[in-house]
Design an enzyme around this catalytic site. Structure first.
Site, PDB file in Angstrom:
ATOM      1  N   ASP A  42      39.450  77.167  73.566  1.00 30.31           N
ATOM      2  CA  ASP A  42      39.437  78.088  72.429  1.00 30.31           C
ATOM      3  C   ASP A  42      39.382  77.221  71.161  1.00 30.31           C
ATOM      4  O   ASP A  42      39.673  76.024  71.197  1.00 30.31           O
ATOM      5  CB  ASP A  42      40.654  79.018  72.431  1.00 30.31           C
ATOM      6  CG  ASP A  42      40.392  80.272  71.600  1.00 30.31           C
ATOM      7  OD1 ASP A  42      39.463  80.250  70.757  1.00 30.31           O
ATOM      8  OD2 ASP A  42      41.106  81.283  71.769  1.00 30.31           O
TER       9      ASP A  42
HETATM   10  C1  BGC Z   1      39.408  83.214  69.275  1.00 31.31           C
HETATM   11  C2  BGC Z   1      38.260  83.288  70.253  1.00 31.31           C
HETATM   12  C3  BGC Z   1      36.950  83.179  69.512  1.00 31.31           C
HETATM   13  C4  BGC Z   1      36.931  81.866  68.740  1.00 31.31           C
HETATM   14  C5  BGC Z   1      35.653  81.624  67.982  1.00 31.31           C
HETATM   15  C6  BGC Z   1      39.300  82.016  68.366  1.00 31.31           C
HETATM   16  O1  BGC Z   1      40.213  82.113  67.326  1.00 31.31           O
HETATM   17  O2  BGC Z   1      40.637  83.191  69.966  1.00 31.31           O
HETATM   18  O3  BGC Z   1      38.317  84.495  70.971  1.00 31.31           O
HETATM   19  O4  BGC Z   1      35.881  83.251  70.407  1.00 31.31           O
HETATM   20  O5  BGC Z   1      38.002  81.881  67.814  1.00 31.31           O
HETATM   21  O6  BGC Z   1      35.509  82.536  66.950  1.00 31.31           O
END
Ligand code: BGC
Length: 722
Positions: free
Chosen positions: A263
């Site tokens: 993530d």
């Molecule tokens: C989120 C993800 C997301 C990523 C990119 C993170 O903060 O938890 O679900 O895909 O950011 O935007």
């Protein structure tokens, strides 16, 4: 757009089984492809390999031009293909990145319709391809352990089986376009409070039975090509460097061939993450050479802490995904904002809206008796494609409920609008209003005066995308922005008041259930939101949505809250409720919810009879087939979702009172009868035995319970398992 104030810390309708099969076979790793990839890996220098293992932009990774290898371009996410951003997360201000806004995750789950999940994935995949985004960071389906989780609206449900059936089809749909799905967040990211630091202690049986199944199904049945590790820790180890989770379970047991993506900003080490299964480090900060998987990884290889074999395997996985996506042969062309995409959005929205109460049969509206209509509430004009902290879409268009009603009734009915409350919560990422702020008396007075002067009032209240958001959980279940005061005042002013609550997660609507005769539940329902809502109110759509999670009467009735096991102490959260999540808890502990899992009314009635199984006794390895007869007893054609729960008495281990094991949604014309058959593999009756680390099907009697919700069981039958 994902509104970031801080860099990230932190067909169509009937696309056939044949198409699904096609998507599946494409992922089979042909030995020829593996050999081709091995040959390429040999040609890459160590520096080139390392450059492929970390971000070089907010959503991108580097390719290797000299060998014709493209970079990877990822993008959010569950609501549709987000707009392009520049470094720092601001909008790139393009004119070419408006997209279809798809209904949120819990709306899709409320359809109980895997075919719609496939269409959602397929259409979003088409838009991703048109925009050259080769990995969609979707679907997201963490279990709704607490109703307060800020991302409940993005996720599906509290039930692993419902989650699995939808996730598999969403993955297949996306990947039918040679776009990789990235299933997320692996795993137990069930709260946003301290998500980046919290350690989740969950027992093995619970992990296997509740939190892993939809991930396992998306990998093993859906063949998802990528997966995102969660921010939190599992049993003391960050998910992005968790050997058990990534190497043993995902890559070992489930034979995952694709990429584990961190993530954003969720990587915490170089050597541990590299050796324990993470393949690609993503994040938001621009100092990409400082990433754990950049120079530090290069140094770790040089010093022998990470082997070349480990690096080569990661590069192999990345190339494997590239060959299925950006570098695939004859990929589909991709399409943006087509009428077919709008139709998918409309169909999902249409099947997601849940009729909670219709005591006076006010719905569907009898328009011949309505001359004037008061449309009241901020959510009648609020849009939901953007908001809060998290993924959103620059929607090509979004029809609000007021616009939907005006387009259908504007010529014959005098429609007037009063805002009733302000749903303003955040601006530029900062909170500007407390949700507990009392109602604005002038706005309420205006709404009351309007309600008094019209034949009928429709109130649109609930949450919004600022109030329900990634990065934080709600503090409680109460309706925000003084909405209850508004509901009480308008209801007193006009006897014909209909309440439409819009939200992505449970709210406390106990007082409304007590005092109001007509209640509709709706969601952040995409570009076609207002059209679908208006058509449902007018009877063009017969409601068939079913709640994908329990609405507790009080927060303290919910398992994690009843056991004081949320949000944890000292960054430790113990999943004390074990397997008793959602209705499994409420039913086993005999706690009456406000609205139960699977609940939803229709404009027609359904009579169940004659639940029968093909045989009385089954062996492991067989499928139980159960058939129930359903008669549509009313005047409207309708879609009924038959839910089949299984209950095991006298088990050697603790079991929930019942568990969903099959469901099917069927269209039944008015007055007609349908025989609905569902099938349950006997192996799905197993529990996970922690002593032997195996799934065990206990012999003996099992009760099958067919009903229209978890608490409205109409027919039962008993079978034996040898
Ligand atoms: C989120 C993800 C997301 C990523 C990119 C993170 O903060 O938890 O679900 O895909 O950011 O935007």
């Amino acid at each position: 757009m994902k509104t970031r104030i801080l860099p990230c810390l932190m067909l169509i309708a009937l696309l056939s089984a044949a198409t699904n099969m096609q998507a599946q076979t494409k992922t089979k790793s042909a030995p020829a492809l593996d050999a081709k990839i091995d040959a390429i890996v040999k040609k890459l220098t160590l520096e080139e390999k390392i450059s492929m293992l970390h971000a070089n932009g907010i959503f991108s990774t580097a390719g290797v031009e000299r060998l014709g290898i493209s970079g990877l371009m990822t993008d959010d996410g569950p609501l549709g293909v987000r707009e392009d951003v520049k470094e720092g997360w601001g909008s790139a201000n393009l004119t070419t990145d408006s997209a279809t806004f798809f209904p949120n995750g819990s709306a899709l789950a409320a359809t109980w319709n895997p075919e719609l999940a496939y269409r959602f994935g397929h259409d979003m995949g088409e838009e991703a391809r048109a925009r050259k985004k080769y990995i969609m960071l979707a679907p997201a389906f963490n279990i709704a352990r607490t109703p307060l989780c800020g991302r409940t609206y993005e996720y599906y449900s509290e039930d692993p089986f419902l989650n699995s059936r939808l996730a598999v089809q969403a993955v297949k749909g996306i990947q039918s376009q040679n776009i990789a799905a990235c299933v997320k967040h692996f795993v137990v990211n069930n709260q946003e409070v301290e998500r980046g630091r919290v350690n989740v202690n969950v027992d093995e049986r619970t992990l296997r039975e509740i939190y892993l199944p939809a991930f396992k199904a998306s990998i093993m049945e859906g063949n998802a090509w990528t997966i995102m590790s969660a921010y939190n820790k599992l049993r003391g180890v960050y998910c992005s460097e968790n050997d058990y989770l990534l190497n043993k379970v995902l890559k070992g047991e489930w034979k995952f061939k694709g990429i584990v993506i961190s993530d954003w900003g969720g990587t915490h080490s170089t050597v541990a993450a590299a050796n324990n299964g993470l393949d690609l480090e993503m994040g938001s900060g621009p100092k990409y050479d400082k990433y754990f998987f950049a120079t530090k990884l290069l140094d770790s290889v040089k010093s022998g802490k990470v082997s070349m074999k480990v690096i080569d395997e990661k590069v192999h996985r990345i190339l494997w995904v590239l060959y299925h996506t950006a570098m695939s042969v004859n990929p589909p062309a991709g399409k943006m904002n087509t009428p077919a995409h709008s139709k998918t959005v409309y169909d999902i929205a249409a099947e997601s809206i849940v009729l909670l109460k219709n005591d006076k049969n006010l719905l569907p509206l009898n328009t011949s008796s309505i001359k004037s209509l008061a449309v009241i509430g901020d959510n009648a004009t609020h849009t939901f494609h953007l908001g809060g902290f998290g993924a959103g879409v620059k929607a090509k268009y979004e029809v609000t409920p007021l616009a939907g009603l005006q387009s259908r009734l504007g010529k014959t009915v005098d429609i007037k609008f009063a805002q009733g409350y302000s749903g303003m919560y955040r601006q530029h990422g900062a909170n500007v209003n407390a949700p507990t702020k009392p109602a604005d008396s002038a706005m309420v007075a205006e709404a009351v005066a309007l309600a008094k002067s019209t034949d009928m009032a429709i109130l649109f209240i609930g949450g919004n995308r600022d109030y329900e958001s990634e990065g934080s959980d709600r503090k409680d279940l109460s309706l925000p922005f003084g909405e209850q005061t508004l509901v009480d005042a308008v209801t007193a002013a006009n006897q014909n008041t209909i309440v439409v609550v819009v939200g992505g997660a449970p709210y406390d609507i106990g007082k409304i259930k007590e005092n109001n005769h007509t209640i509709v539940w709706s969601w952040y329902n995409g570009s076609e939101n207002g059209n679908a809502l208006a058509d449902m109110l007018l009877g063009k759509i017969n409601p068939s949505g079913r709640l994908p999670f329990t609405f507790p009467a009080e927060l303290k009735d919910s398992p994690a809250h009843a056991l004081d096991a949320y949000p944890g102490e000292n960054l430790q959260v113990d999943y004390k409720e074990g397997i008793l999540v959602g209705y499994r808890w409420f039913d086993t502990k005999k706690i009456e919810p406000l609205y139960c899992f699977g609940y939803g009314l229709s404009y027609t009635g359904y009579k169940y009879s004659g639940l029968k199984t093909a045989k009385k006794t089954y062996n492991t390895g067989e499928n139980i087939t159960a058939t129930v007869t359903i008669k549509n007893t009313g005047k409207y054609a309708g879609k009924e979702t038959v839910q089949l729960y299984v209950s095991k008495d006298g088990s050697a281990v603790e079991r929930p009172e019942k568990e969903l094991k099959a469901f099917k949604k069927v269209l039944i014309p008015a007055g007609q009868t349908a025989n609905v058959t569902v099938s349950i593999p006997v192996k799905n009756l197993a529990y996970y035995d922690v002593k032997t680390s195996k799934w065990v099907v206990e012999p003996g009697k099992y009760k099958l319970l067919a009903g229209s919700s978890s608490r409205d069981i109409k027919e039962t039958e008993t079978i034996n398992v040898n």
